[in-house]
Design an enzyme around this catalytic site. Structure first.
Site, PDB file in Angstrom:
ATOM      1  N   VAL A  99       0.868  -1.173   0.000  1.00  0.00           N
ATOM      2  CA  VAL A  99       0.000   0.000   0.000  1.00  0.00           C
ATOM      3  C   VAL A  99       0.909   1.228   0.000  1.00  0.00           C
ATOM      4  CG1 VAL A  99      -1.777   1.278   1.258  1.00  0.00           C
ATOM      5  CG2 VAL A  99      -1.789  -1.231   1.300  1.00  0.00           C
TER       6      VAL A  99
ATOM      7  N   VAL B 110      -2.399  -3.276   5.092  1.00  0.00           N
ATOM      8  CA  VAL B 110      -0.977  -3.592   4.994  1.00  0.00           C
ATOM      9  C   VAL B 110      -0.663  -4.940   5.644  1.00  0.00           C
ATOM     10  CG1 VAL B 110       1.325  -2.618   5.170  1.00  0.00           C
ATOM     11  CG2 VAL B 110      -0.639  -1.108   5.220  1.00  0.00           C
TER      12      VAL B 110
ATOM     13  N   LEU C 196      -5.960 -14.995  12.990  1.00  0.00           N
ATOM     14  CA  LEU C 196      -7.217 -14.921  12.265  1.00  0.00           C
ATOM     15  C   LEU C 196      -7.092 -13.860  11.172  1.00  0.00           C
ATOM     16  CD1 LEU C 196      -9.658 -15.150  15.303  1.00  0.00           C
ATOM     17  CD2 LEU C 196      -9.405 -16.855  13.493  1.00  0.00           C
TER      18      LEU C 196
ATOM     19  N   LEU D  37     -17.144 -18.867  17.637  1.00  0.00           N
ATOM     20  CA  LEU D  37     -15.699 -19.048  17.737  1.00  0.00           C
ATOM     21  C   LEU D  37     -15.491 -20.479  18.212  1.00  0.00           C
ATOM     22  CD1 LEU D  37     -16.042 -15.891  17.883  1.00  0.00           C
ATOM     23  CD2 LEU D  37     -13.941 -15.867  19.209  1.00  0.00           C
TER      24      LEU D  37
ATOM     25  N   ILE E 231     -12.345 -21.774  20.299  1.00  0.00           N
ATOM     26  CA  ILE E 231     -12.301 -21.160  21.631  1.00  0.00           C
ATOM     27  C   ILE E 231     -13.440 -21.686  22.491  1.00  0.00           C
ATOM     28  CG2 ILE E 231     -12.185 -18.997  22.915  1.00  0.00           C
ATOM     29  CD1 ILE E 231      -9.888 -19.575  20.883  1.00  0.00           C
TER      30      ILE E 231
END
Length: 594
Positions: A25, A51, A421, A476, A479
């Site tokens: 970027v 980025v 993630l 999730l 988790i």
């Protein structure tokens, strides 16, 4: 001598080091580098939407082909800090990527100038080198050293920070006479290899643990040849998956707490000798060390000397590049075989394959909502052995590693240590950019998918097609499963009723609309009988429109995927029904034997 800006010299070095693509970027402090990138030509730039996404694209690009080094570029301040996760991911998995950042002018770096941050100090713990170049004349040497370090020893990332005035300063540099520095890789000696094979030959039930270092060294054919010469079964690690085909008669399956096979763990627990090559004894592979090491002799071969003994002390260690070691392993094994001095391992290898035929997990379920196991069964049917799978973390990745099949190196591209993630979408784009003709299939849960979902627009803009299998349980999941040990189910539930998509019920985010809004194609599947057709349609849409295609599969809300709850590879809990008849696991490598 030619005169050019330091930024142009940097770009010329990139080209001569083999760089053909970059991800990034632009911004004010890195614009001189971008100007040089445009003027020099020869490097195609892919504009990311974030980025961090650019850094993960660089990771995927590196890992798709031997010799690749992905490059990510950003401006000063937050661009560099955004790329820290990518650098951490790269160093954890021994992936060489080059991060180039802009910086405030040298005179004001320490005066709280706009977007001036000491990115080199921030990045140093997660790179092989991180440096802010304060003298323009040093730019060529720093970039030359960067490539030398990325390729030498254990591969890893480098960050080079360029103040804007340094980029703009003219220097003397002759690109035509530039030469990369020789790469340093430690190599085993014959005496070391003979000692290791002597220990192997003294055992009764040996195994080879094949790590990602073998793939990094482009030494998978040597690994297969050595295994076949000696008849020793092979356990690929998660990062080494694909070192030998899943269908090979010496593939004993994966071992571990999560991404493991029932037969893989069972065979490992019967072994008495382990030769680890290019692996780091990751904790999710070993679990409790007393269980993992009990009654076994260990030889460890790794390119990084300080890795030997880091997790536990092997009986014998060899600091060597995997390819250099395997070349000697093959030479010595050939000689011993010709002399009739290699033990017959056929019985032990047959035992491993017998376990493979008996100890399987069930994948065939017809439930609605769909059980995740059925998704991987249908993926095995729809996507052939040339497919490159990309995934990061979560129950989707764990179940995928338990049930999918990989037949070639660099066809399971997984973020192993960091597991951030959001990694999957940009990494898949990097893989597809590196190998445009490949069949690239990404695998995500809904939360991973949502983290960097904006990067789908990069695939739409730059026409980078791939298929993204999104398993959605609006939870999730990993988790939640871990929270069972604390008797809680807290802050892991993603369900809500979407006022704009009431047909979703409680599944919340309308991923189909979002993907289409970002310029991609998307399909939603709610019936397991429709999975095969959806995957075939996705492949056709990707080929026709040259954009990412998302296949969202609506799963049952709660599924507990097989894993150990006691950190013990001898105590993996099978929460779901196991396979008890061949129809329960129709895409297993071995037909179920009952």
């Amino acid at each position: 001598m030619a005169r050019m800006t330091a930024a142009r010299a940097a770009v010329e070095i990139l080209k001569r080091e083999g760089v053909r693509d970059a991800f990034g970027v632009p911004g004010a402090a890195i614009n001189p580098f971008y100007a040089a990138l445009k003027a020099a030509g020869g490097i195609q730039h892919t504009l990311a939407r974030h980025v961090e996404g650019a850094s993960h694209m660089a990771e995927g690009y590196t890992r798709a082909r031997p010799g690749n080094i992905g490059v990510c570029v950003g401006t000063s301040g937050p661009a560099g800090t955004d790329m820290i996760t990518g650098l951490y991911s790269a160093i954890g998995d021994s992936v060489p990527i080059l991060c180039v950042t802009g910086q405030a002018p040298t005179a004001v770096i320490h005066k709280e100038d706009f977007q001036a941050v000491d990115i080199a100090s921030i990045a140093r713990p997660v790179t092989k080198m991180a440096v802010t170049v304060l003298e323009a004349a040093q730019v060529p040497g720093v970039f030359q050293q960067a490539f030398h370090l990325m390729r030498s020893g254990r591969p890893g990332p480098v960050l080079v920070d360029l103040p804007i005035d340094v980029q703009l300063t003219e220097i003397e540099f002759d690109p035509d006479t530039y030469e990369p520095l020789p790469v340093y890789k430690p190599a085993a000696t014959r005496a070391q290899i003979e000692k290791a094979i002597g220990l192997l030959n003294a055992s009764q039930r040996p195994l080879i643990v094949a790590g990602g270092g073998i793939i990094n060294a482009d030494a998978c054919e040597l690994l297969v040849e050595f295994a076949e010469l000696t008849g020793v079964p092979v356990v690929p690690t998660l990062m080494g998956w694909g070192t030998l085909p899943d269908g090979h008669e010496l593939n004993a399956g994966m071992v571990g707490l999560q991404t493991s096979h029932r037969y893989g763990n069972a065979t490992f627990l019967e072994s008495d000798f382990v030769l680890g090559i290019g692996n780091r004894w990751a904790n999710r592979h070993t679990g409790k060390l007393d269980v993992y090491t009990a009654g076994r002799t260990f030889v460890h071969v790794d390119i990084e000397p300080t890795q030997i003994g880091r997790i536990f002390a092997p009986d014998y260690g060899i600091a060597s590049d995997a390819k250099a070691a395997l070349e000697l392993f093959v030479v010595v094994a050939r000689e011993l075989k010709a002399a009739g001095r290699l033990p017959d391992r056929s019985g032990w290898a047959a035992d491993a394959q017998d376990r493979r035929a008996r100890l399987q997990r069930r994948t065939h379920f017809d439930d609605i909502p769909i059980k995740p196991q059925r998704v991987y069964e249908e993926m095995n049917k729809a996507f052939g052995p040339e497919t490159r799978y990309v995934s990061t973390i979560g129950l989707s990745q764990i179940a995928g590693a338990q049930m999918l099949h990989v037949h070639h190196p660099r066809h399971w591209i997984n973020c192993g240590q960091a597991g951030p993630l959001g990694w999957t979408v940009p990494a898949a784009l990097g893989v597809a950019k590196a190998d445009p003709e490949a069949s690239v299939v990404a695998l995500s849960g809904d939360y991973d998918f949502q983290f960097m979902i904006e990067e789908l627009a990069v695939g739409a803009q730059h026409r980078i097609p791939y298929v993204h299998v999104l398993v959605n349980n609006s939870y999730l999941g990993l988790i939640r499963q871990a929270q069972r040990a604390f008797d809680i189910d807290f802050q892991v539930n993603l369900e809500f009723e979407n006022v704009n998509s009431p047909e979703l019920g409680v599944y919340g985010v309308d991923h189909v609309k979002v993907a289409e809004g970002l310029g991609c194609k998307a399909i939603r599947v709610t019936d397991p009988a429709d999975l095969g057709a959806a995957f075939e349609q996705a492949k056709k849409l990707a080929a026709e429109y040259r954009v990412p295609v998302v296949v969202e599969v609506i799963l049952e809300r709660v599924t507990n995927i097989s894993m150990s709850t006691t950190n013990d590879i001898g105590n993996v809990v099978e929460f779901e029904e196991i396979a008890t008849e061949p129809g329960h696991a129709p895409t297993s490598i071995k037909r179920l034997r009952v």
